[in-house]
Design an enzyme around this catalytic site. Sequence first.
Site, mmCIF file in Angstrom:
data_model
loop_
_atom_site.group_PDB
_atom_site.id
_atom_site.type_symbol
_atom_site.label_atom_id
_atom_site.label_comp_id
_atom_site.label_asym_id
_atom_site.label_seq_id
_atom_site.Cartn_x
_atom_site.Cartn_y
_atom_site.Cartn_z
ATOM 1 N N SER A 48 1.071 -1.228 0.193
ATOM 2 C CA SER A 48 -0.031 0.162 0.144
ATOM 3 C C SER A 48 0.823 1.346 -0.114
ATOM 4 C CB SER A 48 -0.788 0.065 1.169
ATOM 5 O OG SER A 48 -1.510 1.436 1.470
ATOM 6 N N TYR B 70 -2.661 -0.932 9.988
ATOM 7 C CA TYR B 70 -2.677 -0.784 8.437
ATOM 8 C C TYR B 70 -1.513 -0.705 8.016
ATOM 9 C CZ TYR B 70 -4.161 -1.229 3.753
ATOM 10 O OH TYR B 70 -4.095 -1.258 2.450
#
Length: 251
Positions: free
Chosen positions: A142, A156
Amino acid sequence: MVLRQNILISGASSGLGEGMAREFAARGRNLALCARRIERLDELAAELRSAYPGITVATRALDVTDHAQVFAVFGEFRTELGSLDRVVVNAGLGKGQPVGSGRFDANRQTLETNLLGAVAQIEAAAGIFREQRTGHLAVISSFMALRGFPRNLTAYSASKAGISAFAEDARLELSRHGITVTDVRPGYIRSEMTDRSSARNPLMVSAETGVRALVKAIEAEPKRAYVPAWPWVPLSVAVRLAPARLLRRFA
């Protein structure tokens, strides 16, 4: 560019995984699709076989936090297809909670899935690729791997930073075995995960645009790819240099 005919995609029952399966099927690739929701996988597989009768689509139920199952399923796919040419490590969660809010359970689950589950997939794929002396690992990390982020993104971003670092480590180790590793860092792409947020995000692109950019980047097999390239490549430079207070805007 090497043609990777047999492609395994984890987390393929929805979102980006499902979208990539559709895009690769349209390019005539054989697919090994795994996810927890086998019913959705089987529906997708039936649809793709009907639309593209020349391809093979295999499916398996898989929870990537069951590490022994990861190795077993990857081995079964290799036997069924004859080889695995590319593995897209895609399965992931985005359910972290603010630090100290009493939701260690959510943060632990995010880390176990996005980091340890992904490491298990990399290990399983790398073992197969070593035997074959070739293969491509595409690790879906990401943009959030770049820095630490607050609130619900804390666990995350930590999990994605960890798996990006592991992908780089794996590249250093595996390149001498004929194995290519790509660290893919998507920005905001519409999916089931991002749809949980009600906030309007001007940087969000459609699932179709995002998936096309993902597949294009994966096919090129670079060491690292920000997807879509605009605006995430220039933003990657800006975010590295930004003061911490500005990072709250991404959360």
